[in-house]
Design a protein around this motif. Sequence first.
Motif, PDB file in Angstrom:
ATOM      1  N   LYS A 162       8.989 -21.257 -64.473  1.00  0.00           N
ATOM      2  CA  LYS A 162       9.885 -21.974 -64.795  1.00  0.00           C
ATOM      3  C   LYS A 162      10.308 -22.394 -63.939  1.00  0.00           C
ATOM      4  O   LYS A 162      10.792 -21.780 -62.822  1.00  0.00           O
ATOM      5  N   ILE A 163       9.912 -23.719 -62.666  1.00  0.00           N
ATOM      6  CA  ILE A 163      11.034 -23.641 -61.497  1.00  0.00           C
ATOM      7  C   ILE A 163      11.419 -24.903 -62.007  1.00  0.00           C
ATOM      8  O   ILE A 163      11.383 -25.448 -62.910  1.00  0.00           O
ATOM      9  N   LEU A 164      12.809 -24.545 -61.109  1.00  0.00           N
ATOM     10  CA  LEU A 164      13.573 -26.329 -61.312  1.00  0.00           C
ATOM     11  C   LEU A 164      13.873 -26.951 -59.487  1.00  0.00           C
ATOM     12  O   LEU A 164      14.004 -25.738 -58.953  1.00  0.00           O
TER      13      LEU A 164
ATOM     14  N   ASP B 272      11.696 -28.355 -64.400  1.00  0.00           N
ATOM     15  CA  ASP B 272      12.193 -28.801 -64.660  1.00  0.00           C
ATOM     16  C   ASP B 272      13.021 -29.932 -63.271  1.00  0.00           C
ATOM     17  O   ASP B 272      13.152 -28.855 -62.303  1.00  0.00           O
TER      18      ASP B 272
ATOM     19  N   THR C 187      17.935 -21.049 -68.961  1.00  0.00           N
ATOM     20  CA  THR C 187      17.279 -20.869 -68.315  1.00  0.00           C
ATOM     21  C   THR C 187      16.715 -20.561 -67.579  1.00  0.00           C
ATOM     22  O   THR C 187      17.701 -19.776 -66.420  1.00  0.00           O
TER      23      THR C 187
ATOM     24  N   TYR D 206      15.512 -19.363 -64.070  1.00  0.00           N
ATOM     25  CA  TYR D 206      14.061 -20.059 -63.384  1.00  0.00           C
ATOM     26  C   TYR D 206      13.318 -19.047 -62.665  1.00  0.00           C
ATOM     27  O   TYR D 206      14.184 -17.755 -62.451  1.00  0.00           O
TER      28      TYR D 206
ATOM     29  N   VAL E 251      13.664 -21.842 -57.424  1.00  0.00           N
ATOM     30  CA  VAL E 251      14.761 -23.227 -57.546  1.00  0.00           C
ATOM     31  C   VAL E 251      14.578 -24.019 -56.474  1.00  0.00           C
ATOM     32  O   VAL E 251      14.538 -23.355 -55.257  1.00  0.00           O
TER      33      VAL E 251
END
Length: 471
Positions: free
Chosen positions: A6-8, A32, A47, A49, A52
């Motif tokens: 998951k990447i923000l 996100d 979450t 991540y 970021v």
Amino acid sequence: MPEDHKILVIDDDQDILLAAKLLLKRHVEAVDICNRPEQLPKLLGATQYDAVLLDMNFSPGESSGQEGLYWLQEVLALDPDAVVVMITAHSAVELAVEAMKYGATDFIAKPWQNEKVLATLSAAIKLRHSRREATQLRQSNAALIEANQPQSDMIGESPHMQQVKRVIERAAPTDANVLILGENGTGKELVARELHQQSQRRDKAFVAVDLGAVSENLFESELFGHAKGAFTGADKARVGRLLAANGGTLFLDEIGNIPLHLQAKLLTVLEQRQVTPLGSNKHQPLDIRLVAATNVQRDQLADERLFRQDLLYRLNTVEITLPALRERADDIVLIAQHYLQLHKRKYQKPDLEFSSQALDDIAAYEWPGNVRALRHAVERAVILSDGPCLHSSDLQIPSNHSAPSIPETLSDIDSISVNPNAPGVDLDLEKAERELVSTALHRHNFNISQAAKALGITRASLYRRMEKYDL
């Protein structure tokens, strides 16, 4: 790039956010996006991540990069293991480099190249994975260290033990090397652990090495470690016990029994405070508190033909001599009661107690194996008990307080004249071997070297039999 991550992305430019999401969603599980950095605490709280992407500037007309530095520090405060990649304009590369000094992992310059973005994030995700593993490992190690730090079993109110406790209290807070002398079974490892527990290194590892069970040809590999391919069978590198104890306490038991040429190698490592694994030319710094122990008499240690005096001086900055159990008779019943309570809980026999006669015999018996022999006798009695009271016979204390007379060595068993047809003759070989080993240990006051010699076997073989028969 791995797809289950998951990447923000945080940027005030909606076009940048859209472009990042379209690029990354084909390569990772979730992307996100957010154009308001003040939402970072909420997002990071909900979450975890893997990376970021953070812009350097957010307010209109702002170009100093101070906003990016502020939110970078906020991210790292919320998640110290976070991996943050800064987004900056080509003209502000120096700011991005400054951000890396504050803890950013890397930076991406706008307008970016897709291949560069993917490569940078792939490396960042791998770094995040490594940091997470390192954190979990530190937490696991801390839990293991805590789990292996039982409350002290140093029981005794006799003058001898009070003196031992006073020395421990004075020596433990220092890094002074300690040499513990005493017969087998007197609790030398227990004293070593107590020194560690009361030291400044209590949160680090306590590593114990029984040198009596380490063969000469494995001594260097066991203590110093080895590189892959250092010798036949070394198919992978191994960390030695010295480096495993780095930062903590290393306990070397049976130090008096290692040969002179190996004593020299140990001395070199201790003097240089560095270790070179076998097959390697790379020196590694060593920071340990050394505690050593031996059942060898003090006058034997002073014989330079048996023990290097320069090594002895290195080991015995502080010297502790543990009394034999027979020398502190007032403590015997206290210790027996302690182990009874311990094993009652362990084996779920809460109603067990000693008979008055058993307590008298426990106090009167000299316990040639010292505390270790007493502990084993109590545990065995608890396991085999079938009533609410433990008697002298349950503890296997001889009625005349002396060991039975049986052959001196294992080889002498052939000389025993036995009628195999006689009633009551027990031909159980393992039982006979156990009795021989037990008697040899008692006869030689649990001196491993002497008992092994009497039995005609090696020390390592005796250790294996002691473990096998729980002696």
